[in-house]
Each structure stands twice: as C-alpha cells, then as structure tokens.
Enzyme design. Structure first.
Site, short mmCIF file in Angstrom:
data_model
loop_
_atom_site.label_atom_id
_atom_site.label_comp_id
_atom_site.label_asym_id
_atom_site.label_seq_id
_atom_site.Cartn_x
_atom_site.Cartn_y
_atom_site.Cartn_z
CB SER A 1 9.23 2.52 5.35
OG SER A 1 7.97 2.08 5.81
CG HIS B 1 2.27 -8.76 0.45
ND1 HIS B 1 1.60 -9.85 0.96
CD2 HIS B 1 2.05 -7.74 1.33
CE1 HIS B 1 1.00 -9.51 2.09
NE2 HIS B 1 1.25 -8.23 2.33
CG ASP C 1 -2.04 -0.90 1.24
OD1 ASP C 1 -2.06 -1.80 0.38
OD2 ASP C 1 -2.93 -0.73 2.09
#
EC number: 4.1.1.65
Length: 296
Positions: free
Chosen positions: A258, A171, A115
């Site tokens: 991040s 992911h 995301d």
C-alpha cells in the site's frame, strides 16, 4: 526486474525482497496476466474476499514462513512470537514497541508517518505530478476537488510505498487536528513499481482515503492512504475533530502492499536533501515512522 532502494541509515544501495514477484511480473507483464488483472484482480470483490481469508484462523499458518521469506525483524514487535497472533491480518497489522520507532520531538521537524520507501518532490505542478519517470497525474483527479488541488500547486509531495514486509500502521507527521476524511472508491491495482510503470495514473484510479489535516507547525496538509491489490481495507483509528500528537497512530492497512502520500503547501517545509537527491536519481529511500524527513 530487480528493485533497489537506498538504506538511509547506511547509505547502501540494497535489493528489495519482493513478495509475489513472479505473480506481479506475470500479471503486469503478459497478455494473459493482464486479462486476469482487468477482469478480476483489480476489482474490489477480489481484494475483499482475499482480505477475509486473512482473517480466518487457518491463515495463521502462513505467518512463520512469511517472516522468514521477507526477513522481518520480530524483535521490533510488541508480540514477538508468531503464535501470539490469531490470524494473518492480526500479524500483518502488528503493533511495534515504542522504542522500535522513536519519535523526533523537535517541533520544527516533519516526521515520516510510515515505514516505507519514499520518493520526494518539490515545487510540484498540479497538472503534472510524477507517478514514476515518464508518467504523471493531475491533483484534481487525485483529490476530486479542483479548489483543493490549486492550494497545493507548487508545494511538496512525498510518496511512501509500503511493501508487505513493512510495519503497516500509519501515524500523524505532526500534532494537529483532522478536519475531515473523504473516502473515494476505486480499483485495487498493485502499487509496486512494476505496476506503476505499466498502469497510468494508478493513484487516481485506486481506492483511497484523503484527510485534510491542520498541523501545528506546517500548516494545512493532505494525508492520503491508497489501497492496492489484496489490501483488505484501510482502517482509520483516530477521531475526527480531536487533537492528536505528533507520531500518534492514524490507522492501519490490512493485508497487501500500500501507499501513504503527503502533500504540503508551497513554503511549508524543506524536505531533507538526501530524499530529494535520491528521487532525482529515480531511486527510493527507506525511511521509518518517526524519523525526520523535512523541517521548517
């Protein structure tokens, strides 16, 4: 400075809720703040100590306020009740329900690994990769590997910036195998746009982890996680050399904003036009893990 992004689902231009906005403006926009930044805040010890504090049981008290201030949708989480988390980092690295992030199964579609708010660049020059408008860096400085840098000259770069309100697990964008991961120590500058405009070559200066990933459908790619101020650590949860499925978890960040960066070789993928067009307008696009961002 207000930050805006494009909501990909609606096409609307939205203002970002910035955690620690006043702190960032002081730290990166004043002489006194910059002194503290260089002396303390960019150092590993500062982020390490702050990260450990987020592992204490007392840090749990911040969770409800954090959810409210940043308007986090807890209906997406596996544990929806803030009381179910043992500390703030446990909440920060929360897992989501599978239906909250459906994975695009089409093998010809590259999915977002995280995301965040994305900038996408095609036909990159290995000696002038864009950090923000007017600021560039060299791939050889980022990778610390000249041969690897040359392999990605002319390829694609996708920078996905995660803010504190986001889901902080990352992911795999396709199925495949990670050949190796290299850890590079560095500073802990913020990766917020306020900092990116002030500090040159932040991605080359910050702590980062670089994985060489042999994907099933898009060839070899580089997956990179970049640390930032107050990021306690980057935790890899996959097993090196073991086959992974598209959308499978690779790891997670502990507290802090991040960045995840993808590099693909020339001709490996066609990035979705809306992402390219918004980048050309110097505005990020909000994406979610599992949705398509490009295709063969």
């Amino acid at each position: 400075m207000k930050l805006y992004y494009i909501d990909r689902k609606t096409g609307e231009r939205k203002e970002e809720i910035v955690a620690g906005d006043r702190y960032l403006k002081w730290m990166y926009g004043t002489a006194s703040g910059n002194s503290i930044l260089e002396l303390i805040a960019k150092k590993k010890i500062f982020s390490s100590v702050y990260g450990r504090l987020q592992d204490t049981s007392s840090s749990k008290r911040k969770i409800s306020r954090f959810i409210k201030e940043l308007q986090i949708d807890m209906d997406e989480a596996e544990r929806r009740n803030p009381e179910e988390y043992k500390n703030f980092n446990d909440f920060f690295a929360r897992t989501l329900r599978k239906e909250s992030r459906p994975i695009t199964k089409d093998p010809e579609v590259l999915i977002s690994p995280a995301d965040g708010r994305v900038f996408a660049y095609e036909h990159i020059d290995m000696n002038k990769v864009v950090q923000v408008k007017g600021s560039t860096y060299r791939l050889m400085d980022l990778f610390q590997n000249n041969e690897l840098a040359r392999e990605y000259d002319g390829g694609v770069c996708m920078v996905i910036r995660l803010c504190p309100a986001d889901y902080h697990r990352f992911h795999f964008p396709d199925g495949g195998v990670v050949n190796y991961t290299k850890k590079i120590e560095g500073n802990y500058y913020s990766v917020n746009p306020i900092a990116l405009k002030k500090i040159a070559q932040i991605y080359c200066q910050n702590k980062r982890e670089i994985s060489l990933f042999q994907s099933n459908n898009f060839g070899q790619m580089v997956l990179m996680e970049v640390g930032a101020t107050c990021v306690g650590s980057i935790v890899q949860t996959y097993k090196e050399g073991q086959s992974v499925e598209k959308g499978e978890e690779k790891g997670y960040f502990k507290f802090g904003g991040s960045t995840v960066i993808l590099f693909l070789k020339k001709g490996a993928v066609k990035i979705d036009r809306d992402l390219i067009e918004n980048t050309e307008k110097h505005i990020e696009t909000k994406v979610h893990m599992g949705e398509g961002i490009g295709r063969i």
